[in-house]
Design a protein around this motif. Structure first.
Motif, short mmCIF file in Angstrom:
data_model
loop_
_atom_site.label_atom_id
_atom_site.label_comp_id
_atom_site.label_asym_id
_atom_site.label_seq_id
_atom_site.Cartn_x
_atom_site.Cartn_y
_atom_site.Cartn_z
N GLN A 75 61.41 -11.86 -14.65
CA GLN A 75 62.28 -10.72 -14.32
C GLN A 75 63.52 -10.68 -15.20
N SER A 76 63.98 -11.82 -15.68
CA SER A 76 65.16 -11.83 -16.54
C SER A 76 64.92 -11.07 -17.85
N GLN A 77 63.66 -10.80 -18.16
CA GLN A 77 63.33 -10.05 -19.38
C GLN A 77 63.00 -8.59 -19.09
N ARG A 78 63.28 -8.15 -17.86
CA ARG A 78 62.84 -6.83 -17.43
C ARG A 78 64.00 -5.89 -17.11
N LEU A 79 65.19 -6.19 -17.61
CA LEU A 79 66.37 -5.42 -17.22
C LEU A 79 66.27 -3.96 -17.64
N ALA A 80 65.64 -3.68 -18.77
CA ALA A 80 65.51 -2.29 -19.21
C ALA A 80 64.69 -1.47 -18.21
N ALA A 81 63.67 -2.08 -17.62
CA ALA A 81 62.85 -1.38 -16.62
C ALA A 81 63.66 -1.11 -15.36
N TYR A 82 64.50 -2.06 -14.97
CA TYR A 82 65.33 -1.85 -13.78
C TYR A 82 66.40 -0.81 -14.05
N ASP A 83 66.97 -0.82 -15.25
CA ASP A 83 67.94 0.20 -15.63
C ASP A 83 67.32 1.59 -15.51
N ALA A 84 66.09 1.73 -16.00
CA ALA A 84 65.43 3.03 -15.99
C ALA A 84 65.18 3.49 -14.55
N ALA A 85 64.73 2.58 -13.70
CA ALA A 85 64.49 2.93 -12.30
C ALA A 85 65.80 3.31 -11.60
N PHE A 86 66.85 2.56 -11.88
CA PHE A 86 68.15 2.85 -11.29
C PHE A 86 68.65 4.23 -11.72
N GLU A 87 68.53 4.53 -12.99
CA GLU A 87 68.97 5.84 -13.47
C GLU A 87 68.18 6.97 -12.83
N ARG A 88 66.91 6.74 -12.61
CA ARG A 88 66.10 7.76 -11.94
C ARG A 88 66.59 8.00 -10.51
N LEU A 89 66.92 6.92 -9.81
CA LEU A 89 67.45 7.05 -8.46
C LEU A 89 68.81 7.75 -8.46
N VAL A 164 77.86 -5.70 -7.32
CA VAL A 164 79.10 -5.45 -8.08
C VAL A 164 79.08 -6.16 -9.43
N GLU A 165 78.36 -7.29 -9.52
CA GLU A 165 78.28 -8.02 -10.79
C GLU A 165 77.34 -7.35 -11.78
N GLY A 166 76.66 -6.27 -11.34
CA GLY A 166 75.68 -5.61 -12.19
C GLY A 166 74.27 -6.14 -12.03
N LEU A 167 74.08 -7.11 -11.13
CA LEU A 167 72.75 -7.68 -10.90
C LEU A 167 71.95 -6.77 -9.98
N TYR A 168 70.68 -6.57 -10.32
CA TYR A 168 69.82 -5.74 -9.49
C TYR A 168 69.30 -6.52 -8.29
N SER A 169 69.06 -5.79 -7.22
CA SER A 169 68.59 -6.42 -5.98
C SER A 169 67.12 -6.81 -6.08
N TYR A 170 66.76 -7.74 -5.21
CA TYR A 170 65.35 -8.13 -5.08
C TYR A 170 64.48 -6.92 -4.78
N GLN A 171 64.96 -6.03 -3.90
CA GLN A 171 64.13 -4.90 -3.46
C GLN A 171 63.72 -4.03 -4.64
N LEU A 172 64.66 -3.68 -5.49
CA LEU A 172 64.35 -2.82 -6.63
C LEU A 172 63.47 -3.53 -7.65
N ALA A 173 63.84 -4.76 -8.02
CA ALA A 173 63.08 -5.48 -9.03
C ALA A 173 61.65 -5.73 -8.56
N CYS A 174 61.49 -6.08 -7.31
CA CYS A 174 60.16 -6.36 -6.77
C CYS A 174 59.26 -5.13 -6.86
N VAL A 175 59.79 -3.98 -6.46
CA VAL A 175 59.01 -2.74 -6.47
C VAL A 175 58.61 -2.36 -7.90
#
Length: 288
Positions: A75-89, A164-175
């Motif tokens: 998951q530490s190599q997947r931040l771009a995917a989480y960024d994209a999902a976050f932006e969509r939300l 607040v630190e910019g870290l994505y939650s388990y819930q989002l990364a897992c999905v």
């Protein structure tokens, strides 16, 4: 669709017996279905990680007979995917920034249910980002635990997606990662049963498929605590895997093959004898 299961440990310590049960349960389900067993390292929370534990877990699994059918996903190599999902939300208006303190949340029994931050914006610090929880019932049928239903707003409230630190939650990364890996069934411990409605809602918002879910009973110590949080949560010994594997099979209600000389032989025999109907619904105490 072909069966695709996964085991997704967090690098917060060495592999212990409770994690072994989850790994074995997910592996048996995949092999019983003639499908693929995947491995994901959920290493997106550096403050909680124990240095060296990710490597220790990845070294221990093959020694215990577990070899993933595809490369490990980190998951530490997947931040771009989480960024994209976050932006969509965010573009959909499903999330909002929140500066609420613990005292602000205490008024709502520790949950945020307002759909917007009740504290004034603070330009001196970064906000957390929360997902607006709907006042709706999320229902699903767990393969082992049976029908489940949860009102997301009342049970979970507006839950954090990015800290607040910019870290994505388990819930989002897992999905995001379950969809990326094409997981068709999630097999994991019952401590994550109440996370499932949040993940199903995220899947709907992000137009992602919802896999089946099977929540295994937890391994508890003599006081009823989850083994991973207990002093009894000793690491599994990869140099002597058979005793732990036999105990894990017994815990899952499965016949323990006799005569196996190594871990691969024991697992191969266990896969042939696996009976899903024998899986226990509720965990008891593990007494060694």
């Amino acid at each position: 669709m072909d069966y695709r299961g996964r085991f997704a440990p967090s690098p917060t310590g060495q592999l212990h017996f409770g994690s072994l049960v989850a790994a074995l349960g997910s592996w048996l389900r995949a092999r019983h279905a003639g499908g693929r067993w995947l491995l994901r390292m959920e290493d997106i929370d550096p403050p909680r990680e124990v240095p060296g534990s990710a490597a220790a877990i990845l070294d221990a699994l093959p020694a215990l007979g577990f070899v993933a059918d595809e490369p490990v996903l980190f998951q530490s190599q997947r931040l771009a995917a989480y960024d994209a999902a976050f932006e969509r939300l965010r573009e959909a208006g499903a999330v909002f920034p929140c500066w609420c303190s613990r005292s602000d949340l205490a008024a709502g029994a520790g949950l945020h249910r307002d759909g917007c931050c009740v504290a004034p914006p603070d330009p001196q610090r970064e906000p957390a980002w929360r997902l607006r929880a709907p006042d709706t019932e999320i229902a699903f049928d767990d393969t082992l635990q049976g029908p489940q239903q949860q009102n997301l707003r009342e049970s979970a409230g507006d839950f954090v997606i990015r800290r607040v630190e910019g870290l994505y939650s388990y819930q989002l990364a897992c999905v995001v990662d379950d969809a990326c890996q094409g997981v068709t069934e999630v097999v994991r411990g019952c401590d994550l049963l109440d996370s499932t409605p949040r993940q199903i809602w995220l899947q709907r918002l992000l137009d992602l498929p919802t896999p089946r879910y099977l929540h295994l009973p937890l391994v508890l110590d003599a006081t009823g605590r989850k083994l991973s949080k207990s002093e009894q949560a000793w690491p599994v010994d990869p140099a002597d895997p058979l005793p732990a594997l036999r105990r894990a099979l017994a815990f899952l209600g499965q016949p323990v093959p006799a005569g196996a000389v190594d871990a691969p032989a024991l697992l191969a025999a266990a896969a042939l004898g696996f009976d899903p109907s024998r899986l226990p619904r509720h965990g008891g105490c593990f007494n060694g």
